[in-house]
Scaffold this motif. Structure first.
Motif, PDB file in Angstrom:
ATOM      1  N   LEU A  89       0.817  -1.214   0.000  1.00 25.95           N
ATOM      2  CA  LEU A  89       0.000   0.000   0.000  1.00 25.95           C
ATOM      3  C   LEU A  89       0.852   1.266   0.000  1.00 25.95           C
ATOM      4  N   THR A 249       2.961   3.627   5.212  1.00 22.54           N
ATOM      5  CA  THR A 249       2.378   4.169   3.981  1.00 22.54           C
ATOM      6  C   THR A 249       2.564   5.680   3.883  1.00 22.54           C
ATOM      7  N   SER A 288       0.502  -0.218  -9.036  1.00 18.30           N
ATOM      8  CA  SER A 288      -0.381   0.026  -7.902  1.00 18.30           C
ATOM      9  C   SER A 288      -1.757  -0.582  -8.126  1.00 18.30           C
ATOM     10  N   ILE A 293      -2.768  -3.029  -4.952  1.00 16.76           N
ATOM     11  CA  ILE A 293      -4.107  -2.967  -4.343  1.00 16.76           C
ATOM     12  C   ILE A 293      -4.814  -4.330  -4.398  1.00 16.76           C
ATOM     13  N   PHE A 296      -3.283  -6.591  -1.724  1.00 16.65           N
ATOM     14  CA  PHE A 296      -3.748  -6.167  -0.404  1.00 16.65           C
ATOM     15  C   PHE A 296      -5.197  -6.592  -0.198  1.00 16.65           C
ATOM     16  N   THR A 371     -10.268  -0.132   0.096  1.00 17.00           N
ATOM     17  CA  THR A 371      -8.850  -0.282   0.402  1.00 17.00           C
ATOM     18  C   THR A 371      -8.455   0.425   1.689  1.00 17.00           C
TER      19      THR A 371
END
Length: 442
Positions: A89, A249, A288, A293, A296, A371
């Motif tokens: 992230l 992050t 990403s 994402i 995650f 997210t």
């Protein structure tokens, strides 16, 4: 005979099309986010199926498996789920930092008049859901209020994936509003994480993190593109930030802010290529949206529902209820009311091609939190805890409900959106710029 007093004129227009360059840039970003959003939905669905299958223990065993170790006094012995939340992230928030930097320097947010509405709407869209969560959990006790920020985030990838599924030609002004709203929302979310979910700060490591961050900034300011120079500096910043106690992050956003926006030019002033921030964003966004994402989401969305009885029990918990109401009701109420109040105060009128119901639809779409909501849930209650399971059910239920309601409303306006879309794409002179933007082309 006394003349009637003049009617106050609107001082501006809300949600106007803006420039063709900005509309084209937003369209390109949303196309990439659409692909990422579809992958995200697949990853989340796979996690839910696996977590509720006869092989669920293998899923949770994989998520909780520890990878890494303690070297040189650094505590990098994290579970795979923690690596996804803290490490992957950071790439997502690096892209957020790049996008924010570009918006504030060269995008719509550089103009205070145009920036006021999405910023105010984002704040309203965070305050109201937070208040709803607090009111629902006021008497719950035992640290339940730590999750007040969970329903405040908007997941742009999930939102545009919904738009792709329902095939809605959302007008460019609404798409720009949604994207800008989500970007400001992300900035506010990372601020909330840094301020409210950091308990024990180790000042020495925090100070050390500044060193590679400053060196990284100096390198990119001098035009260094080499990954073998920048990547180690970025990793060092992340590691030291992680050790400091501030959520790692945050390092991603700070690294993004360090990258310059200016474009390279020839001696005659003609643009040669995109600015460094845009260049990095183009390189990192697919990573990403397509990897960080979804991975995650795969490790964060897996929750064992426990059948119909377990789902009913979870939905009756105040934490789950607060999240669902915050996302489904709080987000659209906060965003829409803030926009209406701003319109009344500034005497600005809505663009002639739009209706206030369109703002309601986008506000509902902003209620899709995923997210960052899941990340805040992990920070509030602990990954794998019982309350963390309620968070996941609440986020998933609230996001899906918001998506369904927004889809119904936006589909009812689809005929109007198609007409506006035809106007925004008509190019009779074939110069690559739609005719409706000709008078405002940059």
């Amino acid at each position: 005979m006394t003349a009637d007093p003049p009617t106050p004129r609107a001082r501006g227009t809300l949600l106007s099309r803006g420039s063709w360059a900005e509309a084209a840039r937003v369209s390109e970003i949303l196309r990439k986010e659409t692909v990422g959003g579809v992958i995200l939905l697949v990853a989340a669905g796979a996690a839910l199926i696996w977590a509720n299958s006869p092989w669920s223990e293998r899923y949770f065993g994989l998520r909780d498996a520890v990878v890494g170790g303690q070297w040189l006094g650094l505590h990098l012995d994290l579970s795979i789920g923690e690596w996804a939340a803290d490490g992957l992230l950071a790439i997502f928030f690096l892209v957020v930092g790049l996008e924010l930097k570009r918006e504030f320097v060269a995008g719509d947010l550089r103009d205070p008049a145009r920036a006021a509405m999405p910023i105010a709407a984002a704040v309203g869209g965070m305050v109201v859901p937070a208040l709803i969560f607090v009111l629902v959990n006021l008497n719950t006790g035992d640290g339940a209020l730590r999750g007040w920020a969970i329903p405040t985030a908007t997941d742009i990838a999930f939102a545009v994936a919904v738009l792709a599924v329902i095939s809605t030609h959302l007008p460019s002004a609404l798409r720009t509003f949604l994207l800008t709203l989500a970007v400001v929302d992300d900035l506010l979310a990372i601020t909330v994480i840094a301020v409210f979910y950091t308990e024990d700060i180790k000042v020495v490591f925090l100070a050390l993190a500044v060193v590679p961050l400053v060196v990284f900034g100096l390198c990119v300011q001098r035009g260094v593109h080499a990954w073998w120079v920048l990547a180690p500096l970025a990793v060092a910043t992340w590691v030291l930030m992680h050790e400091s106690g501030v959520h790692a992050t945050v390092a991603g956003v700070l690294l993004g802010f360090a990258v310059p926006v200016r474009r390279s030019t020839t001696r005659k002033g003609r643009e040669l290529d995109a600015g460094m921030a845009e260049h990095f964003e183009n390189r990192l966004r697919p990573i990403s949206a397509g990897i960080a994402i979804p991975v995650f989401a795969f490790f964060a969305a897996g929750v064992s529902v426990g059948g119909a009885d377990g789902l009913v029990q979870a939905l009756g918990d105040p934490i789950t209820l607060g999240i669902v109401l915050g996302l489904v009701a709080g987000k659209p109420i906060g965003i829409f009311l803030t926009t209406r109040v701003l319109s009344a105060v500034t005497r600005a009128s809505l663009d002639a091609s739009l209706r206030w119901v369109d703002v309601v639809g986008v506000s509902m779409l902003a209620g899709i939190g995923f997210t960052v909501s899941l990340l805040i849930g992990d920070l509030a209650y602990g990954l794998g805890s019982e309350r963390d399971e309620f968070v996941k059910i609440g986020v998933l239920t609230g996001s899906l409900s918001a998506a369904l309601l927004a889809s119904v409303l936006l589909l009812s306006r689809n005929a109007s959106y198609r007409r506006i879309h035809r106007e925004e794409t008509l190019d009779d002179d074939g110069d690559g710029v739609p005719d409706v933007y000709q008078s405002r082309q940059d």
